[in-house]
Design a protein around this motif. Structure first.
Motif, mmCIF file in Angstrom:
data_model
loop_
_atom_site.group_PDB
_atom_site.id
_atom_site.type_symbol
_atom_site.label_atom_id
_atom_site.label_comp_id
_atom_site.label_asym_id
_atom_site.label_seq_id
_atom_site.Cartn_x
_atom_site.Cartn_y
_atom_site.Cartn_z
ATOM 1 N N ARG A 247 0.843 -1.108 0.010
ATOM 2 C CA ARG A 247 -0.054 0.073 0.000
ATOM 3 C C ARG A 247 0.712 1.338 0.018
ATOM 4 O O ARG A 247 0.418 2.266 -0.359
ATOM 5 C CB ARG A 247 -1.071 0.015 1.078
ATOM 6 N N THR A 248 1.962 1.192 0.523
ATOM 7 C CA THR A 248 2.926 2.317 0.521
ATOM 8 C C THR A 248 4.173 2.470 -1.009
ATOM 9 O O THR A 248 4.784 3.064 -0.921
ATOM 10 C CB THR A 248 3.865 2.385 1.620
ATOM 11 N N ASN A 249 3.473 1.343 -1.550
ATOM 12 C CA ASN A 249 4.384 1.104 -2.924
ATOM 13 C C ASN A 249 6.027 1.046 -2.588
ATOM 14 O O ASN A 249 6.805 1.910 -3.395
ATOM 15 C CB ASN A 249 4.133 2.378 -3.663
ATOM 16 N N TRP A 250 6.098 0.298 -1.480
ATOM 17 C CA TRP A 250 7.649 -0.230 -1.126
ATOM 18 C C TRP A 250 8.140 -1.281 -1.248
ATOM 19 O O TRP A 250 7.225 -2.198 -0.830
ATOM 20 C CB TRP A 250 7.912 0.694 0.038
ATOM 21 N N SER A 251 9.272 -1.704 -1.605
ATOM 22 C CA SER A 251 9.636 -3.337 -1.863
ATOM 23 C C SER A 251 10.865 -3.245 -1.182
ATOM 24 O O SER A 251 12.036 -2.917 -1.796
ATOM 25 C CB SER A 251 9.827 -3.517 -3.224
ATOM 26 N N PRO A 252 10.969 -3.933 -0.167
ATOM 27 C CA PRO A 252 12.368 -4.217 0.520
ATOM 28 C C PRO A 252 13.275 -5.026 -0.180
ATOM 29 O O PRO A 252 12.759 -6.111 -0.723
ATOM 30 C CB PRO A 252 11.947 -4.661 2.022
ATOM 31 N N TYR A 253 14.542 -4.812 -0.231
ATOM 32 C CA TYR A 253 15.371 -5.777 -0.622
ATOM 33 C C TYR A 253 15.619 -7.041 0.081
ATOM 34 O O TYR A 253 15.244 -6.760 1.211
ATOM 35 C CB TYR A 253 16.537 -5.175 -1.187
ATOM 36 N N PRO A 254 16.099 -7.948 -0.109
ATOM 37 C CA PRO A 254 16.253 -9.339 0.752
ATOM 38 C C PRO A 254 16.657 -8.995 2.115
ATOM 39 O O PRO A 254 16.044 -9.534 3.016
ATOM 40 C CB PRO A 254 17.095 -10.051 -0.031
ATOM 41 N N THR A 255 17.871 -8.350 2.328
ATOM 42 C CA THR A 255 18.142 -8.208 3.876
ATOM 43 C C THR A 255 17.449 -7.205 4.518
ATOM 44 O O THR A 255 16.883 -7.537 5.792
ATOM 45 C CB THR A 255 19.782 -7.451 3.702
ATOM 46 N N GLN A 256 16.798 -6.523 4.126
ATOM 47 C CA GLN A 256 15.556 -5.391 4.650
ATOM 48 C C GLN A 256 14.359 -6.361 5.052
ATOM 49 O O GLN A 256 14.076 -6.357 6.174
ATOM 50 C CB GLN A 256 15.210 -4.348 3.863
ATOM 51 N N ARG A 257 14.070 -7.163 4.054
ATOM 52 C CA ARG A 257 12.919 -8.141 4.343
ATOM 53 C C ARG A 257 13.184 -8.925 5.495
ATOM 54 O O ARG A 257 12.265 -9.095 6.349
ATOM 55 C CB ARG A 257 12.477 -9.002 3.189
ATOM 56 N N GLU A 258 14.494 -9.447 5.515
ATOM 57 C CA GLU A 258 14.805 -10.397 6.741
ATOM 58 C C GLU A 258 14.834 -9.805 8.084
ATOM 59 O O GLU A 258 14.426 -10.074 9.078
ATOM 60 C CB GLU A 258 16.170 -10.966 6.231
ATOM 61 N N ILE A 259 15.445 -8.264 7.996
ATOM 62 C CA ILE A 259 15.337 -7.518 9.225
ATOM 63 C C ILE A 259 13.960 -7.420 9.542
ATOM 64 O O ILE A 259 13.646 -7.510 10.898
ATOM 65 C CB ILE A 259 16.129 -6.416 9.085
ATOM 66 N N LEU A 260 13.070 -7.015 8.916
ATOM 67 C CA LEU A 260 11.813 -6.410 9.246
ATOM 68 C C LEU A 260 10.879 -7.501 9.505
ATOM 69 O O LEU A 260 10.062 -7.421 10.540
ATOM 70 C CB LEU A 260 11.156 -5.825 8.130
ATOM 71 N N LEU A 261 10.955 -8.878 9.272
ATOM 72 C CA LEU A 261 9.987 -9.887 9.512
ATOM 73 C C LEU A 261 10.663 -10.704 10.568
ATOM 74 O O LEU A 261 10.008 -11.419 11.276
ATOM 75 C CB LEU A 261 9.862 -11.060 8.294
ATOM 76 N N ASP A 262 11.779 -10.250 10.928
ATOM 77 C CA ASP A 262 12.679 -11.209 11.877
ATOM 78 C C ASP A 262 11.909 -10.740 13.524
ATOM 79 O O ASP A 262 11.536 -9.626 13.602
ATOM 80 C CB ASP A 262 14.055 -11.064 12.325
ATOM 81 N N ARG A 263 11.612 -11.735 14.607
ATOM 82 C CA ARG A 263 10.920 -11.558 15.601
ATOM 83 C C ARG A 263 11.869 -11.496 16.634
ATOM 84 O O ARG A 263 11.210 -11.138 18.137
ATOM 85 C CB ARG A 263 9.696 -12.578 15.733
ATOM 86 N N THR A 264 13.275 -11.409 16.616
ATOM 87 C CA THR A 264 13.840 -11.043 17.611
ATOM 88 C C THR A 264 13.577 -9.946 18.263
ATOM 89 O O THR A 264 13.579 -8.913 17.507
ATOM 90 C CB THR A 264 15.314 -11.382 17.201
ATOM 91 N N ARG A 265 13.867 -9.816 19.599
ATOM 92 C CA ARG A 265 13.393 -8.572 20.427
ATOM 93 C C ARG A 265 14.572 -7.479 20.350
ATOM 94 O O ARG A 265 14.085 -6.323 19.882
ATOM 95 C CB ARG A 265 13.350 -8.965 21.931
ATOM 96 N N ASN A 266 15.724 -7.580 20.052
ATOM 97 C CA ASN A 266 16.807 -6.573 19.896
ATOM 98 C C ASN A 266 17.611 -6.834 18.797
ATOM 99 O O ASN A 266 18.274 -7.839 18.645
ATOM 100 C CB ASN A 266 17.829 -6.584 21.188
ATOM 101 N N LYS A 267 17.391 -5.987 17.678
ATOM 102 C CA LYS A 267 17.962 -6.159 16.388
ATOM 103 C C LYS A 267 19.178 -5.182 16.372
ATOM 104 O O LYS A 267 19.080 -3.672 16.724
ATOM 105 C CB LYS A 267 17.006 -5.892 15.109
ATOM 106 N N VAL A 268 20.413 -5.312 15.836
ATOM 107 C CA VAL A 268 21.488 -4.622 15.663
ATOM 108 C C VAL A 268 22.036 -4.876 14.291
ATOM 109 O O VAL A 268 22.315 -5.742 13.935
ATOM 110 C CB VAL A 268 22.684 -4.948 16.610
ATOM 111 N N VAL A 269 22.097 -3.574 13.618
ATOM 112 C CA VAL A 269 22.108 -3.658 12.021
ATOM 113 C C VAL A 269 23.379 -2.477 11.738
ATOM 114 O O VAL A 269 23.292 -1.523 11.895
ATOM 115 C CB VAL A 269 20.894 -3.344 10.983
ATOM 116 N N ALA A 270 24.551 -3.224 11.246
ATOM 117 C CA ALA A 270 25.618 -2.266 10.824
ATOM 118 C C ALA A 270 25.636 -2.181 9.248
ATOM 119 O O ALA A 270 25.525 -3.000 8.444
ATOM 120 C CB ALA A 270 26.764 -2.926 11.183
ATOM 121 N N PHE A 271 25.023 -0.668 9.000
ATOM 122 C CA PHE A 271 24.712 -0.301 7.565
ATOM 123 C C PHE A 271 25.900 0.353 6.779
ATOM 124 O O PHE A 271 26.414 1.253 7.567
ATOM 125 C CB PHE A 271 23.558 0.634 7.428
#
Length: 510
Positions: free
Chosen positions: A17-41
């Protein structure tokens, strides 16, 4: 009340609905249910998009829970916290635009997007759901009710206390989640969080590394990482031409340098334009020892204390001679229980002869007779003999190790130990502290830098190895103390290490 993750279909629906398509790494991060996420970008790898889209599905969760939230008089509140408002604004803008596209009914008044004034808040469902952008420059604002989640933007630039003291306690009420999104800045506290996410026993933490080229929209085709690693190593060893004998450094009349196959031309251009250290950090999202501040681990919240003089502790002094440059005298003590070094007072004056400085040091009570010895510049023995006679104190007569080794000693003592304890533990302390009245020592530990380090990478040349001869007077004095006490920081065996320490009247621990 325990939080429940948003089901993955809600994520997909918001992306559509927002016309946005995450690339695979973003998709993995967003769908992951771990409580604390750390991402070095890496730069331009989509950090802000990731942070903003972590929050968008939470609006739907609040809507699903509306009846319960009203019944218990609670709300879902989320923060975006950056070093400044300009940092948190980026993720907030993504979230705000997403709410607009989804036609979410924002509360009015109650929802504001004013980056210039630092007022960025989105309120929905009669304040049952709130997203607030905050600045860590104003810690007094980091208070409130319990949080259901927080995005820490440019986390590597934040002080550890922002997380430990202010934010972490507010996540306890609702078992709120956290996301640390940042480009690395050396191996600081963000690195420790990243390593926690790599620890298989820390199941509530998870880490990702997203170098710039994982973003297929910006760098289609990405890079051959093995080839790039070889190129980085080759340039570090000054043999780039040998690795690419026919193609690398080829010029054409109109297009300039030809890029190697398997490496996106823009990544290749950045590789050539930046220093190795800057490229590894900014583009590859690696935790390298970045050039710039010499003592990047020095943190006033951690290393500046109000330690008082203890009559029973070993006392020493160290000196850096000067006249046009400041004459520096530091008074130090060693804690016999934990073997920590404390800088308790300083003398820092310009246009003083040795005799004038000695008189002022005595008058300020900075040379108590309990001092075992002072550590001077070995290159000026005449001044040392004069100062020793005037103060009636013994000067250390040994030589000096290299500047790099002296800097290494200070860095080691700035580190927190024991290493196995988590940040914030009352027993995890540095081995070097500075009294807050030593304003010049504090300033120079902050400001001592390598020459043109920030601009070196931009101009495509490697940063020089030696720091600038500026803001170096108290570090020079401190370095002489450590080199006199411990010798080389790279002693091979414990036995020789203890022998060095014992000879100096110290047990060799550091």
């Amino acid at each position: 009340m325990i939080t429940t993750p948003v089901p993955p279909p809600v994520h997909q629906m918001t992306w559509d609905r927002t016309n946005w398509s995450p690339y695979p790494t973003q998709r993995e991060i967003l769908l992951d249910r771990t409580r604390n996420k750390v991402v070095a970008f890496g730069r331009r790898a989509g950090k802000s998009q990731t942070g903003g889209h972590l929050l968008i599905p939470e609006a739907y969760r609040a809507w699903y829970e509306m009846e319960h939230l009203e019944k218990v008089s609670q709300r879902r509140e989320y923060w975006i916290v950056g070093p400044g408002y300009s940092d948190s604004e980026k993720e907030f803008r993504v979230f705000w635009d997403g709410m607009k596209r989804l036609q979410m009914p924002m509360d009015t008044p109650g929802s504001y997007y004013n980056p210039e004034g630092g007022t960025m808040i989105c309120s929905l469902f009669n304040r049952r759901f709130i997203v607030h952008a905050k600045s860590a420059m104003h810690p007094e604002s980091l208070v409130g009710e319990g949080l259901s989640g927080v995005v820490l933007s440019e986390a590597a630039k934040l002080k550890p206390s922002t997380w430990i003291k202010y934010i972490r306690p507010m996540l306890a009420d609702f078992t709120g989640w956290s996301a640390f999104l940042s480009t690395p800045e050396g191996k600081n506290w963000f690195y420790d969080l990243y390593m926690a996410g790599m620890d298989p026993f820390r199941t509530d933490w998870k880490s990702w590394r997203a170098p710039a080229w994982v973003n297929p929209y910006l760098y289609p085709g990405g890079v051959d990482e093995k080839l790039l690693d070889n190129l980085v190593e080759a340039r570090r060893k000054h043999r780039l031409d040998a690795v690419l004998p026919a193609l690398q450094m080829l010029h054409s009349a109109t297009h300039g340098l030809v890029h190697p196959p398997g490496i996106h031309p823009e990544i290749w251009a950045l590789f050539l334009d930046m220093s190795t250290e800057m490229f590894n950090q900014e583009e590859a999202a690696l935790f390298t020892e970045y050039v710039g501040r010499v003592f990047k681990n020095f943190d006033e919240e951690i290393h500046v204390t109000d330690q008082v003089f203890e009559d029973s502790w070993e006392t020493y002094a160290c000196v850096d001679y000067g006249f046009t440059n400041p004459f520096v005298w530091l008074l130090l003590q060693i804690d016999p229980h934990h073997k920590r070094v404390h800088v308790l007072d300083e003398y820092y004056e310009t246009n003083r002869t040795t005799s004038e400085a000695a008189a002022e040091i005595r008058s300020r009570n900075l040379a108590p007779q309990t001092i075992r010895m002072f550590f001077p510049d070995p290159a000026e023995p005449d001044r040392t003999r004069e100062l020793s006679g005037l103060l009636h104190l013994k000067g250390y007569k040994g030589g000096s190790i290299s500047l790099d080794d002296r800097i290494e000693w200070i860095r080691r003592h700035l580190k927190l130990s024991p290493e196995h304890l988590e940040y914030g533990h009352p027993e995890k302390l540095p081995s070097l502290t500075v009294h807050r009245k030593c304003v010049n020592t504090i300033r120079e530990l902050n400001d001592y830098r390598y020459p043109d380090s920030a601009k070196a990478g931009e101009r495509g040349r490697e940063a020089p190895e030696q720091p600038m001869k500026k803001d170096d007077h108290t570090p020079e004095a401190l370095g002489r103390f450590f080199s006199g006490m411990f010798g080389s920081p790279y002693v091979k065996t414990r036995q020789s290490q203890v022998q060095i320490g014992t000879r100096r009247g110290f047990d060799g621990r550091y």
